[in-house]
Design a protein around this motif. Structure first.
Motif: not given
Length: 277
Positions: A48-57, A61-73
């Motif tokens: 669901s996150v990927k589908r929502k982000l699709c509207f922004h970028c 969703p099938s072409s997204q790889v999501l990485q989580l980073k902290d405040e320092r990157g």
């Protein structure tokens, strides 16, 4: 009771929305721009996150790889399980979700969505522009032919004076203030109920001709516009002069009104059989 507790804790309704929402920064492998303060619910699945982000970028969703980073990157992990909830990865406010676009043919690749220099511009030759009617260049040439000292600033001042009903001054003299008979002659030529076009291309019906309390002295024309391009509902300073929906009414000086056969714009189109709107 335990089942009820689990149900309540999993609820994504407005009651728990504040507690279950996280504010994240979104970045993209192909884009320089970042999306600030995107709010996501921790109960959303990664899919669901990927589908929502699709509207922004624009990346599917099938072409997204999501990485989580902290405040320092610093990389904290990869959101690699579409069925898991976002909260499983423990994101916090201010963290970044970085989108890696794995599609080599993506429209966002190589700056195509941001670098305007890559877009072919339409360029009109001077000859083609000169052949057009109703251009600013021809308008300016006509004005300068009548008045070598004409400037756009003077033209704007002239139109403002006309809208307020002031007599147009001679060069170098101040505008005369309006009086009770300002634009009386122009008003006498306008009939209530006539179709009209107001300077600027707005069309409608004349609903009132006369003086208006609270506005500058002189005559005014109340117009009911075909579209919501007005400023009132047929009333001015608390007094009603005609009836119309809010935003469809306006009062203008008679010199700005031309009456005649001015049908609504949507009636100007003449569709032949087989055409489709």
């Amino acid at each position: 009771m335990l089942a009820l507790r689990d149900y309540v804790l999993a609820d994504t309704g407005a009651q728990n929305q504040a507690d279950s929402t996280v504010r994240l920064l979104i970045s993209h492998s192909n884009l320089q721009a970042k999306f600030l303060d995107i709010r996501l619910d921790l109960h959303m699945s990664v899919e669901s996150v990927k589908r929502k982000l699709c509207f922004h970028c624009g990346t599917p969703p099938s072409s997204q790889v999501l990485q989580l980073k902290d405040e320092r990157g610093r990389l904290l992990g990869v959101l690699d399980d579409d069925s898991r909830k976002l909260g499983f990865y423990s994101p916090r406010d201010g963290y970044t979700v970085h989108i890696i676009d794995t599609d080599p043919t993506s429209l966002s690749a190589n700056g195509w969505l941001e670098d305007v220099s890559k877009v072919e511009k339409f360029v009109m030759s001077d000859e083609a522009y000169a052949a057009r009617d109703n251009t600013y260049r021809k308008f300016k040439e006509a004005q300068l032919a009548r008045d070598p000292g004409w400037t756009l600033q003077k033209e704007m001042a002239r139109r403002k004076a006309m809208a307020n009903g002031a007599a147009l001054p001679e060069a170098g003299t101040p505008a005369a203030p309006p009086d009770e008979n300002t634009q009386a002659a122009e008003a006498a030529a306008i009939n209530q109920g006539a179709r009209c076009e107001v300077e600027g291309g707005r069309r409608g019906v004349v609903r009132y001709v006369g003086r208006v309390e609270g506005l500058p002295l002189g005559y005014w024309v109340g117009v009911q516009y075909d579209e919501p391009v007005g400023k009132n509902d047929g009333s001015a300073k608390g007094k009603r002069y005609f009836e119309c929906a809010p935003g469809y009414g306006g009062f203008v000086r008679p010199a700005m009104v031309q009456t005649g056969d001015f049908p609504p714009f949507d009636e100007d189109f003449n569709f032949e059989s087989g055409d489709e709107l």
